[in-house]
Enzyme design. Structure first.
Site, short mmCIF file in Angstrom:
data_model
loop_
_atom_site.label_atom_id
_atom_site.label_comp_id
_atom_site.label_asym_id
_atom_site.label_seq_id
_atom_site.Cartn_x
_atom_site.Cartn_y
_atom_site.Cartn_z
N LYS A 177 0.87 -1.18 0.00
CA LYS A 177 0.00 0.00 0.00
C LYS A 177 0.91 1.23 0.00
O LYS A 177 1.44 1.62 1.03
CB LYS A 177 -0.88 -0.03 1.26
CG LYS A 177 -2.11 0.84 1.23
CD LYS A 177 -1.85 2.28 1.20
CE LYS A 177 -1.96 3.11 2.41
NZ LYS A 177 -1.62 4.53 2.13
N ALA A 179 2.04 5.28 -0.36
CA ALA A 179 1.46 6.53 0.16
C ALA A 179 0.62 7.21 -0.92
O ALA A 179 0.95 7.13 -2.11
CB ALA A 179 2.58 7.45 0.61
N GLU A 252 9.86 0.81 10.65
CA GLU A 252 10.92 1.77 10.34
C GLU A 252 10.29 3.14 10.54
O GLU A 252 9.60 3.65 9.66
CB GLU A 252 11.39 1.60 8.89
CG GLU A 252 11.97 0.24 8.56
CD GLU A 252 13.40 0.08 9.06
OE1 GLU A 252 13.94 1.00 9.70
OE2 GLU A 252 13.98 -0.99 8.82
N CYS A 286 14.23 10.06 6.82
CA CYS A 286 14.20 9.66 8.24
C CYS A 286 15.60 9.70 8.85
O CYS A 286 15.73 9.74 10.06
CB CYS A 286 13.60 8.28 8.37
SG CYS A 286 14.43 7.11 7.30
N GLU A 383 11.06 15.77 14.73
CA GLU A 383 11.68 15.53 13.43
C GLU A 383 11.30 16.72 12.52
O GLU A 383 10.12 16.97 12.29
CB GLU A 383 11.09 14.23 12.89
CG GLU A 383 11.85 13.61 11.78
CD GLU A 383 11.21 12.27 11.36
OE1 GLU A 383 10.02 12.03 11.65
OE2 GLU A 383 11.93 11.48 10.75
P1 NAP Z 1 2.93 8.54 7.90
O1 NAP Z 1 1.99 9.66 7.98
O2 NAP Z 1 3.09 7.67 9.08
O3 NAP Z 1 2.48 7.69 6.64
C1 NAP Z 1 3.17 6.54 6.20
C2 NAP Z 1 2.19 5.62 5.50
O4 NAP Z 1 1.27 5.13 6.45
C3 NAP Z 1 1.35 6.30 4.42
O5 NAP Z 1 1.16 5.41 3.37
C4 NAP Z 1 0.06 6.60 5.16
O6 NAP Z 1 -1.04 6.76 4.31
C5 NAP Z 1 -0.05 5.36 6.01
N1 NAP Z 1 -0.99 5.49 7.14
C6 NAP Z 1 -1.42 6.60 7.77
N2 NAP Z 1 -2.30 6.30 8.73
C7 NAP Z 1 -2.44 4.95 8.71
C8 NAP Z 1 -3.21 4.02 9.47
N3 NAP Z 1 -4.06 4.41 10.42
N4 NAP Z 1 -3.08 2.70 9.18
C9 NAP Z 1 -2.26 2.30 8.20
N5 NAP Z 1 -1.52 3.13 7.44
C10 NAP Z 1 -1.60 4.44 7.70
O7 NAP Z 1 4.39 9.03 7.53
P2 NAP Z 1 4.81 9.97 6.31
O8 NAP Z 1 4.56 11.37 6.70
O9 NAP Z 1 4.25 9.48 5.03
O10 NAP Z 1 6.38 9.66 6.25
C11 NAP Z 1 7.30 10.36 6.97
C12 NAP Z 1 7.72 9.57 8.21
O11 NAP Z 1 8.27 8.33 7.80
C13 NAP Z 1 8.81 10.27 8.97
O12 NAP Z 1 8.56 10.18 10.34
C14 NAP Z 1 10.05 9.49 8.59
O13 NAP Z 1 11.09 9.55 9.53
C15 NAP Z 1 9.51 8.12 8.46
N6 NAP Z 1 10.40 7.31 7.64
C16 NAP Z 1 11.11 6.33 8.26
C17 NAP Z 1 11.99 5.55 7.52
C18 NAP Z 1 12.77 4.45 8.17
O14 NAP Z 1 13.30 3.60 7.44
N7 NAP Z 1 12.86 4.41 9.48
C19 NAP Z 1 12.16 5.79 6.15
C20 NAP Z 1 11.41 6.80 5.54
C21 NAP Z 1 10.52 7.56 6.33
P3 NAP Z 1 -1.84 8.19 4.30
O15 NAP Z 1 -0.84 9.19 3.85
O16 NAP Z 1 -2.96 7.95 3.37
O17 NAP Z 1 -2.31 8.54 5.67
#
Ligand code: NAP
Length: 478
Positions: A177, A179, A252, A286, A383
């Protein structure tokens, strides 16, 4: 671009599908707001169908000789390599990052697919000597079953490639799934899976409401594992939702990376590392540096040189070759960065450059460097996910380590020193899953990527990456 037509469908059970209701969502270029494509808003029944098809495809995929699975994975990697410019252009259009970075992301993704094609043939168990001469202890590594991945927008294809590669190598079938901001390159990857003759149902790529799809995946007894890359907030929700089915997770999550410059560091290398580690992807990774911790003896020189280099970074549309910093992903991301900048300013931090970003109204945020940042400030604890360097000084190695560890996150950290022993000692004391020593380019297919503390658990990439998709079975043979 031909992808516009292709990308309006999801891949379920080997077929391209629209939402049954006909509902779609818009995908826009963050640099121009241009409508690039629409993608399906699937309903729950269609998500269940993707799960059932992955479940039905599992036994045959699991039983395929590893060499066959490896051949298909390699073919996907080869096609991606062949079509790398098409993918890179698409990533820049849906995500905004400069074209050179998108090309780098495609190459990085190819590496994961090729790496896991080779790892597929090395999923080996053990034979352990028993206390009893009559007994044999055998340990098998078996695929866990249907695996699902939820991926973020900042690396639209790399996060998918490193999850899909490991899952297919282990013998798991897969549901992804992506983004909603960046589903297009992920869906195009589905086309490469089709070309590589991945069996129907072994790879499914679905789009739609995140909360609904997340809940369906977490509730399903057929989905045995979920790998999520995204925010710590959503990661915690998934931990709660995993309880009912006791699902295996890889998380992650977010980071708050410190970059420590010890008093014997080579400043040229430190500045080069700082620019790459902070400003790539407009600061939206991240592992981007969130806090520069610089020894007080040369904090001023470091700051001045960082400012000089940061001011030279061209902000603009990622499709223009001269661009070094593209737009932030959306207006909410811009508002968050602006909020952090204003909060830091009112708490007494000083802008060395980029103060205009405090009033940014577009997604193009100029690079900032701020000094006088303290652990009590929001910008220290959150962050940033934007092109903002924050600088704090220290007077001893122990103080630097204590400041660096002063966060609930533990993904990446960086240490700059000309004394390798000192750098290694420091790295060992940092509570982070990954430490770059005189290096900020730390991600690659061969290395285990992942965090500790609230940055999550599990590892991706490397020989350890496949383990997250396997279960150990012990056979006692008398
Ligand atoms: P996010 O808001 O957590 O979203 C990530 C994914 O999860 C999106 O596809 C989002 O879809 C989905 N999601 C949201 N609510 C959900 C729920 N209730 N159930 C299941 N899925 C859900 O994060 P982001 O803003 O896209 O990404 C940035 C974050 O990712 C930062 O904190 C970054 O540090 C972290 N990151 C970590 C790594 C690592 O390897 N540790 C790598 C890259 C990024 P929707 O957008 O439709 O809500």
């Amino acid at each position: 671009m031909k992808v516009e037509k292709l990308h309006m469908r999801c891949l379920i059970n080997g077929e391209w599908r629209d939402a049954r209701s006909g509902s779609t969502f818009d995908v826009r270029n963050p640099a121009t707001n241009e409508l690039i494509a629409t993608a399906p808003l699937l309903d729950r029944e269609q998500v269940e169908e993707a799960i059932s098809s992955a479940n039905a495809a599992f036994p045959a995929w699991r039983d395929l000789p590893a060499r066959e699975r490896a051949r298909m994975l390699r073919a996907i990697g080869d096609s991606l390599q062949r079509r790398s410019e098409e993918f890179a252009q698409l990533i820049t259009r849906e995500q905004g990052k400069p074209l050179a970075e998108s090309r780098g992301e495609v190459a990085y993704s190819v590496n994961y697919l090729h790496w896991f094609a080779e790892e597929a043939m090395r999923v080996c168990g053990d034979i352990i000597p028993s206390d009893s001469p009559q007994k044999r202890i055998l340990v098998l590594k078996q695929p866990i079953g249907v695996a699902a991945a939820i991926t973020p927008w900042n690396f639209p294809i790399a996060m998918l490639a490193r999850k899909m590669g490991a899952a297919l190598a282990a013998g798991c079938t897969f549901i992804a799934k992506p983004a909603p901001e960046t589903p297009l390159s992920a869906l195009l990857l589905g086309e490469l899976c089709q070309e590589a003759k991945i069996p129907s149902g072994a790879v499914n790529i679905i789009t739609g409401d995140a909360a609904m799809i997340g809940a369906a995946l977490m509730a399903s007894p057929f989905v045995k594992k979920v790998s999520f890359t995204g925010s710590t907030e959503v990661g915690k929700l998934l931990i709660q939702q995993s309880a009912d089915t006791v699902k295996k997770l890889t998380l992650e999550l977010g980071g708050n990376a410190p970059f420590i410059v010890l008093d014997d560091a080579d400043l040229d290398r430190a500045i080069d590392g700082a620019i790459f580690g902070k400003y790539r992807n407009a600061g939206q990774t991240c592992i981007c540096v969130n806090r520069f911790l610089v020894h007080e003896s040369f904090a001023q020189e470091f700051s001045e040189r960082l400012v000089e280099r940061a001011k030279g970074l061209v902000v603009g549309n990622g499709l223009e070759e001269k661009t070094a910093i593209g737009p932030l992903i959306n207006d909410q991301a811009r508002d968050k960065v602006v909020g952090l900048l204003n909060s830091a300013a009112s708490d007494g931090a000083t802008f060395l450059c980029g103060e205009g970003a405090r009033q940014a109204t577009s997604r193009f945020v100029e690079p900032c460097v701020i000094t006088g940042v303290k652990p009590s400030m929001r910008i220290w604890n959150e962050e940033i996910f934007g092109p903002v360097s924050t600088i704090t000084t220290f007077s001893s190695d122990a103080e630097a380590i204590s400041l660096a560890n002063n966060t609930p996150y533990g993904l990446a950290a960086y240490v700059y020193s000309s004394n390798l022993n000192r750098a290694l000692r420091t790295a060992e004391l940092l509570d982070f899953g990954m430490v770059g020593i005189n290096d900020t380019a730390i991600s690659n297919a061969q290395a285990p990527f992942g965090g500790v503390k609230q940055s999550g658990f599990g590892r991706e990439g490397s020989k350890y990456g496949v383990d997250d998709y396997t279960v150990l079975k012990y056979l006692s043979v008398a």
